[in-house]
Scaffold this motif. Sequence first.
Motif, PDB file in Angstrom:
ATOM      1  N   ALA A 257       0.852  -1.192   0.000  1.00  0.00           N
ATOM      2  CA  ALA A 257       0.000   0.000   0.000  1.00  0.00           C
ATOM      3  C   ALA A 257       0.884   1.237   0.000  1.00  0.00           C
ATOM      4  CB  ALA A 257      -0.916   0.007   1.226  1.00  0.00           C
ATOM      5  N   ASP A 284     -12.426  -0.248   3.900  1.00  0.00           N
ATOM      6  CA  ASP A 284     -13.122  -0.995   2.848  1.00  0.00           C
ATOM      7  C   ASP A 284     -14.125  -1.914   3.536  1.00  0.00           C
ATOM      8  OD1 ASP A 284     -11.662   0.225   0.905  1.00  0.00           O
ATOM      9  OD2 ASP A 284     -10.211  -1.393   0.662  1.00  0.00           O
ATOM     10  N   ARG A 371      -7.546  -4.166   3.190  1.00  0.00           N
ATOM     11  CA  ARG A 371      -7.145  -3.212   2.160  1.00  0.00           C
ATOM     12  C   ARG A 371      -5.628  -3.101   2.029  1.00  0.00           C
ATOM     13  NH1 ARG A 371      -5.712   2.201   3.265  1.00  0.00           N
ATOM     14  NH2 ARG A 371      -6.570   2.700   1.212  1.00  0.00           N
ATOM     15  N   TYR A 372      -4.873  -3.604   3.001  1.00  0.00           N
ATOM     16  CA  TYR A 372      -3.417  -3.574   2.931  1.00  0.00           C
ATOM     17  C   TYR A 372      -2.843  -4.770   2.165  1.00  0.00           C
ATOM     18  CZ  TYR A 372      -2.895   0.335   6.182  1.00  0.00           C
ATOM     19  OH  TYR A 372      -2.922   1.582   6.760  1.00  0.00           O
ATOM     20  N   ASN A 374      -2.525  -7.455  -1.092  1.00  0.00           N
ATOM     21  CA  ASN A 374      -2.563  -7.339  -2.545  1.00  0.00           C
ATOM     22  C   ASN A 374      -3.871  -7.813  -3.157  1.00  0.00           C
ATOM     23  OD1 ASN A 374      -0.651  -6.041  -4.046  1.00  0.00           O
ATOM     24  ND2 ASN A 374       0.715  -7.799  -4.251  1.00  0.00           N
ATOM     25  N   CYS A 377      -7.624  -6.265  -1.299  1.00  0.00           N
ATOM     26  CA  CYS A 377      -7.778  -4.822  -1.477  1.00  0.00           C
ATOM     27  C   CYS A 377      -8.474  -4.480  -2.785  1.00  0.00           C
ATOM     28  CB  CYS A 377      -6.420  -4.117  -1.452  1.00  0.00           C
ATOM     29  SG  CYS A 377      -5.492  -4.231  -2.995  1.00  0.00           S
ATOM     30  N   CYS A 378      -8.353  -5.378  -3.790  1.00  0.00           N
ATOM     31  CA  CYS A 378      -8.751  -5.008  -5.145  1.00  0.00           C
ATOM     32  C   CYS A 378      -9.575  -6.088  -5.827  1.00  0.00           C
ATOM     33  CB  CYS A 378      -7.513  -4.693  -5.975  1.00  0.00           C
ATOM     34  SG  CYS A 378      -6.367  -3.548  -5.171  1.00  0.00           S
ATOM     35  N   GLY A 387     -15.646  -4.410   0.565  1.00  0.00           N
ATOM     36  CA  GLY A 387     -14.280  -4.825   0.878  1.00  0.00           C
ATOM     37  C   GLY A 387     -14.206  -5.913   1.922  1.00  0.00           C
ATOM     38  N   ASP A 389     -12.438  -5.287   5.143  1.00  0.00           N
ATOM     39  CA  ASP A 389     -11.918  -4.725   6.395  1.00  0.00           C
ATOM     40  C   ASP A 389     -12.853  -5.018   7.568  1.00  0.00           C
ATOM     41  OD1 ASP A 389      -9.658  -3.791   5.245  1.00  0.00           O
ATOM     42  OD2 ASP A 389     -10.244  -1.692   5.181  1.00  0.00           O
TER      43      ASP A 389
END
Length: 490
Positions: A257, A284, A371-372, A374, A377-378, A387, A389
Motif C-alpha cells: 500500500a 473498505d 485493504r493492505y 494485494n 484490497c482489489c 471490501g 476490512d
Amino acid sequence: MAPLNPAQRTQLSPHSRAAGKASTKVSGKALGLALTALLLTPAVQGATVEERLAALERRIVELEQQLKRKDAEIEQQLKLKDAEIAAIKRPLATVKTQTEQPQSKLNGRLYQEYERPSYRFKTPPKSIFLSDSDTTLQIGGQIWLDAIYNDGDMANRGAFQTSSILFDEDASDDKTLLNAGQSKLSFRSHTPTEHGDMTTRFEFDMFDGDGNADFNLTHLWGELGNWGAGQTFSGFMDINSFPNILDYWGPSAMVFARHPQIRYRRSLGNGSFWALGIERSDADLALPVNIDPESLNYSEQNDWPDASASYTYQFDQGYIKTALLLRYLGYKTNLQEDKVWGWGINVTGTYDVNYSHSLKFQIANGKGIGRYLNDPCCHYYADITGGSDAGLDGNGELTAIGATAGFIYLDKQWNDNYTSSIGISYVDIDNIITQHPLSFNNSLYSTVNLIYNPTTMSRLGIELQYGELENYRGDKGDNLRLQTSFGFKY
C-alpha cells in the motif's frame, strides 16, 4: 662597453609563448631599422663605430622592455575576457557518474533506496550536481515490455492479480497482450543540512490494469533528518521482501500500500532501525448480502488515521522486520453508526543461505487489514460485495474481519547473468455470515522464472504464473499465464 654576444641577447628576450612569434618579428624589425639608420647616418661629433654599436644595443634593450610590458597587458586582457566568457557559458548543472551515492557532509546518512531487489538489474548511481548548491539530483527509471498469454480468464490484463480471476466461463476473449505498464520515471534529490539530510522522491509508473500505458503517481515523498512526509510505501509493508519476479502485481499475500503519511525513523546502527507513522485511513467495508448497493445510503467513518510501528533488525545474512498496525474503522447512516478497532502484525525478511540462494518471506495476521493486502484490497467483484476490512455481523454490529496472508520465495543466482525465483503465496479471509456469496475468501499464487541479464541495466526473462481464487460461496476459478519481459534501466 663590450658588445653583447648572441647568447646574452637571447637572455634579454624571455617572451611568453603566446606572444613569442610576434615579439620576435617586432624585435627583428626594430633591429633592422636601427641598423639601417646607423649605417646610413654619417658619424656625428666624432662618434666611433664602437659607440654607435653600444647605442644600438641600448636601443634594442629599450624596445624589448617595451614589448614585455605590452605582452603583460595583452595577457591580462585575455584572462579577463576568458573569465567573462566562462561566466556566460557556465552550465546550471554538471552531470557526473559516481560509483557511490553522495555522502552527507553532516552525518553520512544516505537516502533510503526503495527498489525491488533484482540482483544485477540495477542502475549505477548518477547525480546531477546543481551549481551554487549542495543539492544533488538523480533521474532514473526503466522502459519495460511484457508479452503475456493467458490460459484462463482474468480481468487484470496487465498483471497477475489472482483476485481478478473471473468465475464465468469465456468471460474474456483476450488471450494475449503486449503491455508497457511497468515503465517508470523517478526524480530524487539529496541535500545535507544542519538538521540532517534532506531527501525527496517524485515518481510515477505507467501501469494500467487494462493493459494500457498511462500515468500513475506512486511517490511524492520528502525527508529531513529522521522525519518524513508525503506519499510513499506504508510503514506496515516491506518492499525489500518483494521477490525477484517479473509480475508487477506481486504475491497475492503481499502487504502492499502507498499512503499519504507522516513518519519518524531512528537508526540504531548496523542497519537496524525503528519507525513510527500515521497514515491516511480508508475503510473498505463489506456490504451485507441483503442490501442493494445502489440503494444503500451510508458513509465510511475514518475518525483517526491508521498508526504503524516497525522494528528492523539487520544481521550478517539478512534482516527481519516486525511491523504493527492499529486502525479505527466505522460507518454512519441516517439512522445509526458504529465503530470498531482493527489491528495487524506483519513479519517479513530475507535470509541469504549462501551467495547463490536467498529466502524472502512474509507472514501477516490481523483484523481489519484487508485493504493492505494485494488480493483482498482489489477484488474484481468489490462493487457488489464491498471490501474485507469490516462488516455487520448477524447481530447488526460492526466487526473487523480477520485475515491471514503469507508467502515464501527462493531466489537463486545461477551465475553473474542468470537468476531464477520460485515461490508460493496464500491469503485467507475469515468471512462473516452477512457477506455476499461472491466475496473474496482465499487465493493461491505461485510463479517460477528464468531471467537473463546481458548487462546490469538490461534484462530478458520468462515466467510461468499460476493462481486460484475461491469466493465465500465456494466457487473456484484459476488461470495459467506465460509472461515474457524485456527491461531497460536508465
